[in-house]
Design a protein around this motif. Structure first.
Motif, PDB file in Angstrom:
ATOM      1  N   ALA A   1       0.834  -1.202   0.000  1.00  0.00           N
ATOM      2  CA  ALA A   1       0.000   0.000   0.000  1.00  0.00           C
ATOM      3  C   ALA A   1       0.867   1.250   0.000  1.00  0.00           C
ATOM      4  CB  ALA A   1      -0.929  -0.004   1.216  1.00  0.00           C
ATOM      5  N   TYR A   2       1.950   1.240   0.771  1.00  0.00           N
ATOM      6  CA  TYR A   2       2.876   2.371   0.800  1.00  0.00           C
ATOM      7  C   TYR A   2       3.466   2.634  -0.587  1.00  0.00           C
ATOM      8  CZ  TYR A   2       7.517   4.465   1.097  1.00  0.00           C
ATOM      9  OH  TYR A   2       8.636   5.217   0.841  1.00  0.00           O
ATOM     10  N   LEU A   3       3.836   1.577  -1.276  1.00  0.00           N
ATOM     11  CA  LEU A   3       4.427   1.729  -2.607  1.00  0.00           C
ATOM     12  C   LEU A   3       3.408   2.156  -3.652  1.00  0.00           C
ATOM     13  CD1 LEU A   3       6.678  -1.455  -2.603  1.00  0.00           C
ATOM     14  CD2 LEU A   3       7.469   0.920  -2.472  1.00  0.00           C
ATOM     15  N   GLY A   4       2.132   1.910  -3.371  1.00  0.00           N
ATOM     16  CA  GLY A   4       1.093   2.254  -4.336  1.00  0.00           C
ATOM     17  C   GLY A   4       0.696   1.097  -5.217  1.00  0.00           C
ATOM     18  N   ILE A   5       0.980  -0.133  -4.760  1.00  0.00           N
ATOM     19  CA  ILE A   5       0.562  -1.331  -5.490  1.00  0.00           C
ATOM     20  C   ILE A   5      -0.254  -2.203  -4.529  1.00  0.00           C
ATOM     21  CG2 ILE A   5       2.360  -1.390  -7.234  1.00  0.00           C
ATOM     22  CD1 ILE A   5       3.979  -3.230  -5.391  1.00  0.00           C
ATOM     23  N   PRO A   6      -1.375  -1.669  -4.033  1.00  0.00           N
ATOM     24  CA  PRO A   6      -2.143  -2.369  -2.998  1.00  0.00           C
ATOM     25  C   PRO A   6      -2.766  -3.657  -3.501  1.00  0.00           C
ATOM     26  CG  PRO A   6      -3.428  -0.550  -3.877  1.00  0.00           C
ATOM     27  CD  PRO A   6      -2.060  -0.445  -4.492  1.00  0.00           C
ATOM     28  N   GLY A   7      -3.168  -4.486  -2.552  1.00  0.00           N
ATOM     29  CA  GLY A   7      -3.823  -5.736  -2.907  1.00  0.00           C
ATOM     30  C   GLY A   7      -2.891  -6.929  -2.743  1.00  0.00           C
ATOM     31  N   GLN A   8      -3.446  -8.111  -2.906  1.00  0.00           N
ATOM     32  CA  GLN A   8      -2.687  -9.331  -2.710  1.00  0.00           C
ATOM     33  C   GLN A   8      -1.556  -9.496  -3.728  1.00  0.00           C
ATOM     34  OE1 GLN A   8      -2.879 -11.290  -0.138  1.00  0.00           O
ATOM     35  NE2 GLN A   8      -4.564 -10.094   0.742  1.00  0.00           N
ATOM     36  N   SER A   9      -1.781  -9.045  -4.968  1.00  0.00           N
ATOM     37  CA  SER A   9      -0.720  -9.162  -5.978  1.00  0.00           C
ATOM     38  C   SER A   9       0.475  -8.294  -5.598  1.00  0.00           C
ATOM     39  CB  SER A   9      -1.252  -8.757  -7.355  1.00  0.00           C
ATOM     40  OG  SER A   9      -1.729  -7.413  -7.344  1.00  0.00           O
ATOM     41  N   GLY A  10       0.189  -7.092  -5.064  1.00  0.00           N
ATOM     42  CA  GLY A  10       1.271  -6.226  -4.609  1.00  0.00           C
ATOM     43  C   GLY A  10       1.995  -6.825  -3.423  1.00  0.00           C
ATOM     44  N   ALA A  11       1.239  -7.411  -2.496  1.00  0.00           N
ATOM     45  CA  ALA A  11       1.848  -8.037  -1.321  1.00  0.00           C
ATOM     46  C   ALA A  11       2.750  -9.194  -1.727  1.00  0.00           C
ATOM     47  CB  ALA A  11       0.753  -8.512  -0.370  1.00  0.00           C
ATOM     48  N   ARG A  12       2.326  -9.974  -2.725  1.00  0.00           N
ATOM     49  CA  ARG A  12       3.160 -11.092  -3.196  1.00  0.00           C
ATOM     50  C   ARG A  12       4.459 -10.585  -3.810  1.00  0.00           C
ATOM     51  NH1 ARG A  12      -1.910 -13.328  -4.646  1.00  0.00           N
ATOM     52  NH2 ARG A  12      -1.728 -12.481  -6.756  1.00  0.00           N
ATOM     53  N   ALA A  13       4.363  -9.492  -4.571  1.00  0.00           N
ATOM     54  CA  ALA A  13       5.562  -8.928  -5.194  1.00  0.00           C
ATOM     55  C   ALA A  13       6.540  -8.437  -4.127  1.00  0.00           C
ATOM     56  CB  ALA A  13       5.181  -7.786  -6.130  1.00  0.00           C
ATOM     57  N   VAL A  14       6.021  -7.811  -3.085  1.00  0.00           N
ATOM     58  CA  VAL A  14       6.862  -7.343  -1.989  1.00  0.00           C
ATOM     59  C   VAL A  14       7.499  -8.524  -1.267  1.00  0.00           C
ATOM     60  CG1 VAL A  14       6.829  -6.219   0.282  1.00  0.00           C
ATOM     61  CG2 VAL A  14       5.637  -5.168  -1.643  1.00  0.00           C
ATOM     62  N   THR A  15       6.709  -9.545  -1.004  1.00  0.00           N
ATOM     63  CA  THR A  15       7.221 -10.741  -0.327  1.00  0.00           C
ATOM     64  C   THR A  15       8.370 -11.357  -1.108  1.00  0.00           C
ATOM     65  OG1 THR A  15       5.055 -11.214   0.647  1.00  0.00           O
ATOM     66  CG2 THR A  15       6.626 -13.030   0.532  1.00  0.00           C
ATOM     67  N   GLU A  16       8.195 -11.492  -2.420  1.00  0.00           N
ATOM     68  CA  GLU A  16       9.229 -12.091  -3.260  1.00  0.00           C
ATOM     69  C   GLU A  16      10.496 -11.236  -3.281  1.00  0.00           C
ATOM     70  OE1 GLU A  16       7.520 -12.704  -7.076  1.00  0.00           O
ATOM     71  OE2 GLU A  16       6.035 -14.149  -6.372  1.00  0.00           O
ATOM     72  N   ALA A  17      10.324  -9.913  -3.341  1.00  0.00           N
ATOM     73  CA  ALA A  17      11.476  -9.018  -3.374  1.00  0.00           C
ATOM     74  C   ALA A  17      12.257  -9.089  -2.063  1.00  0.00           C
ATOM     75  CB  ALA A  17      11.026  -7.585  -3.649  1.00  0.00           C
ATOM     76  N   LEU A  18      11.563  -9.101  -0.945  1.00  0.00           N
ATOM     77  CA  LEU A  18      12.236  -9.173   0.355  1.00  0.00           C
ATOM     78  C   LEU A  18      12.898 -10.537   0.556  1.00  0.00           C
ATOM     79  CD1 LEU A  18       9.599  -7.356   2.613  1.00  0.00           C
ATOM     80  CD2 LEU A  18      11.871  -6.526   1.957  1.00  0.00           C
ATOM     81  N   ARG A  19      12.240 -11.587   0.089  1.00  0.00           N
ATOM     82  CA  ARG A  19      12.821 -12.930   0.207  1.00  0.00           C
ATOM     83  C   ARG A  19      14.101 -13.037  -0.623  1.00  0.00           C
ATOM     84  NH1 ARG A  19       8.720 -15.931  -1.608  1.00  0.00           N
ATOM     85  NH2 ARG A  19       7.806 -16.172   0.476  1.00  0.00           N
ATOM     86  N   ALA A  20      14.059 -12.483  -1.836  1.00  0.00           N
ATOM     87  CA  ALA A  20      15.231 -12.521  -2.699  1.00  0.00           C
ATOM     88  C   ALA A  20      16.379 -11.719  -2.099  1.00  0.00           C
ATOM     89  CB  ALA A  20      14.876 -11.975  -4.085  1.00  0.00           C
ATOM     90  N   ALA A  21      16.056 -10.577  -1.484  1.00  0.00           N
ATOM     91  CA  ALA A  21      17.088  -9.748  -0.866  1.00  0.00           C
ATOM     92  C   ALA A  21      17.720 -10.463   0.322  1.00  0.00           C
ATOM     93  CB  ALA A  21      16.492  -8.419  -0.427  1.00  0.00           C
ATOM     94  N   ALA A  22      16.886 -11.133   1.127  1.00  0.00           N
ATOM     95  CA  ALA A  22      17.395 -11.870   2.285  1.00  0.00           C
ATOM     96  C   ALA A  22      18.277 -13.030   1.838  1.00  0.00           C
ATOM     97  CB  ALA A  22      16.231 -12.374   3.132  1.00  0.00           C
ATOM     98  N   GLN A  23      17.874 -13.702   0.761  1.00  0.00           N
ATOM     99  CA  GLN A  23      18.648 -14.820   0.240  1.00  0.00           C
ATOM    100  C   GLN A  23      20.010 -14.345  -0.270  1.00  0.00           C
ATOM    101  OE1 GLN A  23      16.655 -17.053  -2.803  1.00  0.00           O
ATOM    102  NE2 GLN A  23      18.329 -18.485  -3.087  1.00  0.00           N
ATOM    103  N   LYS A  24      19.998 -13.217  -0.976  1.00  0.00           N
ATOM    104  CA  LYS A  24      21.245 -12.660  -1.510  1.00  0.00           C
ATOM    105  C   LYS A  24      22.170 -12.244  -0.381  1.00  0.00           C
ATOM    106  CE  LYS A  24      23.018  -9.149  -4.683  1.00  0.00           C
ATOM    107  NZ  LYS A  24      22.657  -8.031  -5.603  1.00  0.00           N
ATOM    108  N   LYS A  25      21.592 -11.653   0.676  1.00  0.00           N
ATOM    109  CA  LYS A  25      22.390 -11.228   1.820  1.00  0.00           C
ATOM    110  C   LYS A  25      23.019 -12.432   2.498  1.00  0.00           C
ATOM    111  CE  LYS A  25      22.114  -8.508   6.071  1.00  0.00           C
ATOM    112  NZ  LYS A  25      21.208  -7.707   6.963  1.00  0.00           N
TER     113      LYS A  25
END
Length: 227
Positions: A198-222
């Motif tokens: 919602a903060y990014l302006g991509i509200p809804g479940q599809s936006g939440a999934r995109a955020v989840t994937e991005a954070l997971r990928a960042a954590a994996q890379k770290k």
């Protein structure tokens, strides 16, 4: 009450709603909008609600009162001119230290500035560009204040650029770039992925999934770098 913010040198407004502010609201004194319109899923009902809010003299007081009623992930309907996801976004903005000057946002949707605001929303590609353009015209505004005004005007105002410059990138690629620090901070503050979207302006479940994937990928890379 308006004071000069010592850290930003910009005027900051704390408006304390008067006890009788509700009796001055458009929704209580209009035959063209109904209470159900503020909780409607139809475009026509939502349009009537937004139009009523835009012309309301107590939109600031209403927004503050509505935010006080929002709780956790539960929020519903249009209040103070903003939809539930937009009010959710403001909570994240506050965690990041971004608080809108609602008095100035009200100026931006006044008859004098509303057309200009809508024109800029059409020609600019991001909140940053819109804010810079308004500052050049002599207005002391910041991005979150402009964001609220654009919402009030009836348009979207995502934190992500709506017209990316340079090479086109997918949503996932953009989330892994400049927005990752804010996303990671909000996650660390306990904001769920739905709220970050919602903060990014991509509200809804599809936006939440995109955020989840991005954070997971960042954590994996770290983790790979640490190893």
């Amino acid at each position: 009450m308006t004071v000069l913010n010592a850290s930003t040198r910009r005027p900051t407004t704390w408006a304390v709603p008067r006890p009788d502010w509700k009796v001055r609201s458009v929704c209580r004194n209009s035959d063209t909008v109904k209470a159900d319109d503020f909780f409607s899923v139809s475009q026509s009902g939502q349009a009537r609600a937004h139009a009523a809010c835009l012309s309301c003299p107590v939109i600031v007081e209403c927004l503050q009162a509505t935010q006080g009623l929002d709780s956790g992930t539960y929020r519903w309907g249009i209040g103070g001119g903003l939809e539930a996801s937009q009010r959710y976004a403001l909570e994240s903005e506050a965690l990041l230290g971004n608080r809108p000057n609602l008095g100035m946002a009200r100026v931006l949707v006044s008859p004098r500035w509303l057309l200009r605001l809508r024109d800029l929303r059409g020609v600019c590609g991001s909140l940053e560009e819109m804010t810079a353009a308004l500052r050049e015209e002599g207005l002391m505004v910041d991005e979150v204040t402009v964001r609220v005004a654009v919402w009030w005007s009836g348009a979207d105002a995502p934190r992500m650029a709506w017209r990316p410059s340079g090479e086109w990138q997918s949503l996932r690629a953009r989330l892994k770039g400049e927005h990752l620090p804010a996303m990671s901070y909000l996650k660390g503050q306990g904001v769920p992925c739905l709220g970050i979207a919602a903060y990014l302006g991509i509200p809804g479940q599809s936006g939440a999934r995109a955020v989840t994937e991005a954070l997971r990928a960042a954590a994996q890379k770290k983790g790979e770098v640490a190893a």
